[in-house]
Design an enzyme around this catalytic site. Structure first.
Site, PDB file in Angstrom:
ATOM      1  N   ARG A   1      -6.455   4.485  18.236  1.00 50.37           N
ATOM      2  CA  ARG A   1      -5.649   5.607  18.730  1.00 50.37           C
ATOM      3  C   ARG A   1      -5.876   6.789  17.810  1.00 50.37           C
ATOM      4  O   ARG A   1      -6.568   6.679  16.796  1.00 50.37           O
ATOM      5  CB  ARG A   1      -4.169   5.233  18.723  1.00 50.37           C
ATOM      6  CG  ARG A   1      -3.698   4.728  17.351  1.00 50.37           C
ATOM      7  CD  ARG A   1      -2.213   4.479  17.311  1.00 50.37           C
ATOM      8  NE  ARG A   1      -1.797   3.749  16.125  1.00 50.37           N
ATOM      9  CZ  ARG A   1      -1.611   4.267  14.926  1.00 50.37           C
ATOM     10  NH1 ARG A   1      -1.846   5.556  14.729  1.00 50.37           N
ATOM     11  NH2 ARG A   1      -1.203   3.533  13.905  1.00 50.37           N
TER      12      ARG A   1
ATOM     13  N   GLU B   1      -4.699 -11.714   2.318  1.00 47.42           N
ATOM     14  CA  GLU B   1      -5.895 -11.147   1.707  1.00 47.42           C
ATOM     15  C   GLU B   1      -5.694 -10.943   0.216  1.00 47.42           C
ATOM     16  O   GLU B   1      -4.569 -10.818  -0.264  1.00 47.42           O
ATOM     17  CB  GLU B   1      -6.232  -9.789   2.332  1.00 47.42           C
ATOM     18  CG  GLU B   1      -6.685  -9.849   3.756  1.00 47.42           C
ATOM     19  CD  GLU B   1      -7.068  -8.481   4.285  1.00 47.42           C
ATOM     20  OE1 GLU B   1      -7.843  -8.433   5.227  1.00 47.42           O
ATOM     21  OE2 GLU B   1      -6.569  -7.466   3.752  1.00 47.42           O
TER      22      GLU B   1
ATOM     23  N   HIS C   1       3.836   0.853   1.707  1.00 46.79           N
ATOM     24  CA  HIS C   1       2.618   0.727   2.508  1.00 46.79           C
ATOM     25  C   HIS C   1       2.551   1.747   3.639  1.00 46.79           C
ATOM     26  O   HIS C   1       1.767   1.595   4.570  1.00 46.79           O
ATOM     27  CB  HIS C   1       2.460  -0.691   3.074  1.00 46.79           C
ATOM     28  CG  HIS C   1       2.465  -1.756   2.025  1.00 46.79           C
ATOM     29  ND1 HIS C   1       1.447  -1.902   1.106  1.00 46.79           N
ATOM     30  CD2 HIS C   1       3.379  -2.714   1.731  1.00 46.79           C
ATOM     31  CE1 HIS C   1       1.726  -2.918   0.302  1.00 46.79           C
ATOM     32  NE2 HIS C   1       2.893  -3.421   0.657  1.00 46.79           N
TER      33      HIS C   1
ATOM     34  N   LYS D   1      -5.673  -8.284  13.695  1.00 52.69           N
ATOM     35  CA  LYS D   1      -6.476  -8.077  12.498  1.00 52.69           C
ATOM     36  C   LYS D   1      -7.396  -9.259  12.210  1.00 52.69           C
ATOM     37  O   LYS D   1      -8.528  -9.079  11.762  1.00 52.69           O
ATOM     38  CB  LYS D   1      -5.555  -7.815  11.309  1.00 52.69           C
ATOM     39  CG  LYS D   1      -4.830  -6.480  11.372  1.00 52.69           C
ATOM     40  CD  LYS D   1      -3.982  -6.266  10.130  1.00 52.69           C
ATOM     41  CE  LYS D   1      -3.351  -4.889  10.103  1.00 52.69           C
ATOM     42  NZ  LYS D   1      -2.390  -4.666  11.170  1.00 52.69           N
TER      43      LYS D   1
END
Length: 686
Positions: A311, A219, A254, A135
């Protein structure tokens, strides 16, 4: 293809392939393996399944043309063994490997190994997987491509003190995320500085266990965010299109629970902007095949790049339902070198689709996974409007080794309101016995006023907790009576089967020389025990009376899959009663009532309840002990961490008291129900 074109009138792509594979291997399991096999079969392509010892009788193994055993139950010894999968492809003559999602689907080394072996990888090039796999690196690349980013730290410094300082700079709340992660694993929201270090350690452990990489990024946590993702597709000729968006805001831990397409409230301008950003992201890495660019969106319409999944996604069926396309077919075409079947201008949205993930888990216990045999599994009937993607059938096992998904339930209709009605009806018809499951929770979610009016954000489940977790309701009288009626109907059917030659002695009408016979049935749920008096009615049927209630005339007949077509007084009901041992699972009006038949002739000893220990809520591995033996703790204090089904679960003190000792050690595998902690609750003052 104009918007609103009837689904039956949509043009179908020509299924006769040129330069297409004749045999492919599916390097996955569960519903995605079954999904790929279905499409390949329609296209005339032979399939090879791979399986672990735990999946020897799995549905995808039964469906495929061939199947190859690749190792023990543990994924690291089977589905994550690239060498064994490639050897299976070579041995069976497969020309291509479809990785599905999860396991090796986003592993660049596996993609490269396929290429080196001369076997096509049905997915993006290894360079694209590598570019988007971490990421932190992906965000740096997206910044150069002009794709908007969430404020945060995406660098390589992983010192805990440094990361804590970055969190302070960004401003709380923050989100810690595994750089190599996905599926909600290795992700924690942190609201206060004092919680950061513990959350970071937990994220890094989970990331290491799930992905083999402890690297994280930090973040800014966007308040009331929506999770909107764009489906992209690229080919080897350099063409990239987006197949519109999916709203995946409804999540727990999540992880997505409900997904829908298109996103409610999406304007054409915003859709075009997000679609173009997703295409720019895909082109920046030379993307080929199916991919998903995920964005965090503010309520004001602004959006930030979150990550790219290189994917096919679990929720791809909602895109298929609103476009009329088979994305697996597109994958196979593109992997064979063909151009994209349609251009951006030819793509359009038709109607609305919603997907619900049916899991073996207990929502009332923090969504803890459940394991066991699917004693009874009856999904709603499939149609143009209802689709069920599943990797299991009745009698199969949900094991602790893999994700506990039972199925994906997808509905489509001309509008969101109609699709919601379809979903509520389909969930009311879904029946699962043998494992804890989330079907009733999903039904409440689909009926939640906030969801119905599309007041969406990733905190919806927590925000609507009172509606979604109403507590245990009383069993309605009809459920007790239906359980009793089903009992009588089964007895009557069994008696009829035993009677080879009709005889008055086989009659099941309660006749006695000196009058009608009565009998009593007793049923229990928890502490609630009810007696039902049964009196056979002249001409058939029975008079059933709950304790303290008036008799109700009851009759009915048994149908397939436990269905009971019943008359209770003036009311006619269509329900289901599934009998497993002493349990009677009554499915009525979208609710399940698990009742136990009480043997009126049995009187067990009083005994004593077991106290003083905390037991494993599921099979798993002990990861960490969080307090020392002898520690005095408050109610809710975390005591130990378990890992099961790729997620960490923390066991907390049920009350204030003393941890007398642990009966487990870090790294130890434990079975469901095993006592882990010796705990002594503090005495309550009089």
């Amino acid at each position: 293809m104009p918007v609103g074109l009837p689904r039956q009138a949509r043009p179908r792509l020509e299924t006769r392939m040129t330069a297409m594979f004749t045999k492919i291997l599916i390097a996955n399991r569960g519903e995605i393996a079954c999904r790929v096999i279905k499409t390949a079969r329609r296209m005339g392509i032979a399939t090879v399944a791979v399986y672990s010892e735990a999946d020897a009788n799995a549905r995808h193994v039964r469906m495929a043309d061939e199947a190859v055993l690749i190792g023990p139950a543990a994924a690291r010894e089977s589905y994550l063994r690239a060498d064994r999968i490639l050897q299976a492809a070579k041995d069976t003559g497969a020309q291509a490997v479809h990785p599905g999602y999860g396991f090796l689907s986003e592993n660049e080394d596996f993609a490269e190994a396929c290429a080196a072996a001369g076997i096509a990888f049905i997915g993006p090039p290894a360079s694209a997987i590598r570019a988007m796999g971490l990421k932190s690196a992906a965000k740096a690349l997206m910044e150069k491509a002009g794709v908007p980013l969430t404020p945060g730290y995406h660098g390589d410094n992983q010192d805990p003190d440094f990361l804590a300082g970055q969190a302070e700079r960004i401003g709380y709340p923050v989100l810690i995320k595994a750089s190599a992660g996905g599926g909600g694993k290795g992700m924690r929201r942190v609201d206060q500085p004092q919680d950061f270090v513990a959350a970071l350690a937990s994220c890094q452990r989970e990331a290491t266990n799930a992905f083999g990489d402890a690297h994280v990024l930090v973040e800014k946590y966007v308040l009331k965010p929506r999770h909107i993702e764009i489906q992209v597709f690229g080919d080897t000729q350099g063409n990239v299109v987006y197949l519109f968006e999916r709203d995946c805001s409804v999540q727990r831990r999540h992880q997505k629970v409900l997904e829908e397409a298109p996103a409610p409230g999406m304007t054409p301008e915003r859709r075009a902007a997000m679609g173009q950003a997703a295409v720019d992201a895909a082109k920046a890495v030379g993307y080929v095949g199916a991919g998903t660019v995920e964005f965090i969106a503010n309520q004001d319409g602004s959006f930030y790049f979150m990550e790219m999944n290189t994917r096919l996604q679990v929720e791809h069926p909602v895109t298929e339902m609103i476009t009329g396309l088979d994305l697996v077919e597109w994958q196979l075409r593109v992997a064979a070198g063909q151009p994209l079947p349609l251009t951006q201008e030819q793509l359009a949205i038709d109607g609305h689709a919603i997907e619900a993930r049916i899991y073996a888990e207990d929502p009332d216990k923090g969504f803890l996974p459940s394991t066991g045999r699917l004693v009874h599994l009856a999904p709603p009937a499939e149609s143009e409007h209802v689709r069920v993607d599943t990797g299991v059938e009745q009698g199969d096992e949900i094991t602790p080794h893999y994700d506990p998904m039972i199925a994906k339930l997808i509905v489509w209709d001309a509008s969101r309101e109609l699709a919601l009605a379809r979903m509520r009806k389909a969930l009311a018809q879904y029946r699962v016995v043998g494992v804890a499951n989330n079907v009733e929770f999903l039904a409440r979610l689909a009926a939640c006023p906030a969801f119905s009016r599309a007041d969406l954000d990733t905190g919806l489940i927590e925000r609507e907790h009172a509606f979604l977790f109403p507590g245990s309701a009383a069993v309605p009288d009809e459920a007790w009576l239906l359980a009793a009626l089903a009992e009588l109907l089964h007895e009557q059917a069994a008696q009829a089967r035993r009677a080879a030659v009709p005889s008055p002695w086989d009659a099941f009408d309660g006749w006695r020389l000196n009058g009608q016979a009565t009998r009593a049935l007793r049923l229990r749920r928890g502490d609630d025990e009810r007696g039902i008096t049964v009196l056979a009615a002249p001409g058939g049927g029975w008079h059933l009376a709950l304790e303290g209630g008036a008799p109700v005339f009851a009759r009915g007949e048994l149908g397939a899959n436990g269905k009971v077509h019943a008359q209770l007084g003036e009311r006619r009901l269509h329900a289901a009663v599934i009998i497993t041992g002493e349990r009677r699972h009554v499915f009525l009006d979208g609710h399940t009532h698990a009742l136990t038949r009480v043997d009126t002739l049995h009187r067990g000893g009083q005994g004593e309840d077991a106290h003083g220990g905390l037991r494993a809520p599921m099979p798993g591995k002990v990861i960490a002990l969080l307090v020392a033996p002898g520690a005095t703790v408050d109610k809710g204090t975390p005591l130990l961490v378990m890992e099961a089904m790729k997620m960490e679960h923390t066991l907390a003190a049920p009350a204030a008291g003393v941890v007398k000792g642990f009966r487990c050690a870090p790294g130890e595998q434990v079975a469901d129900g095993v006592e882990l902690v010796e705990f002594e609750a503090a005495a309550v003052a009089a």
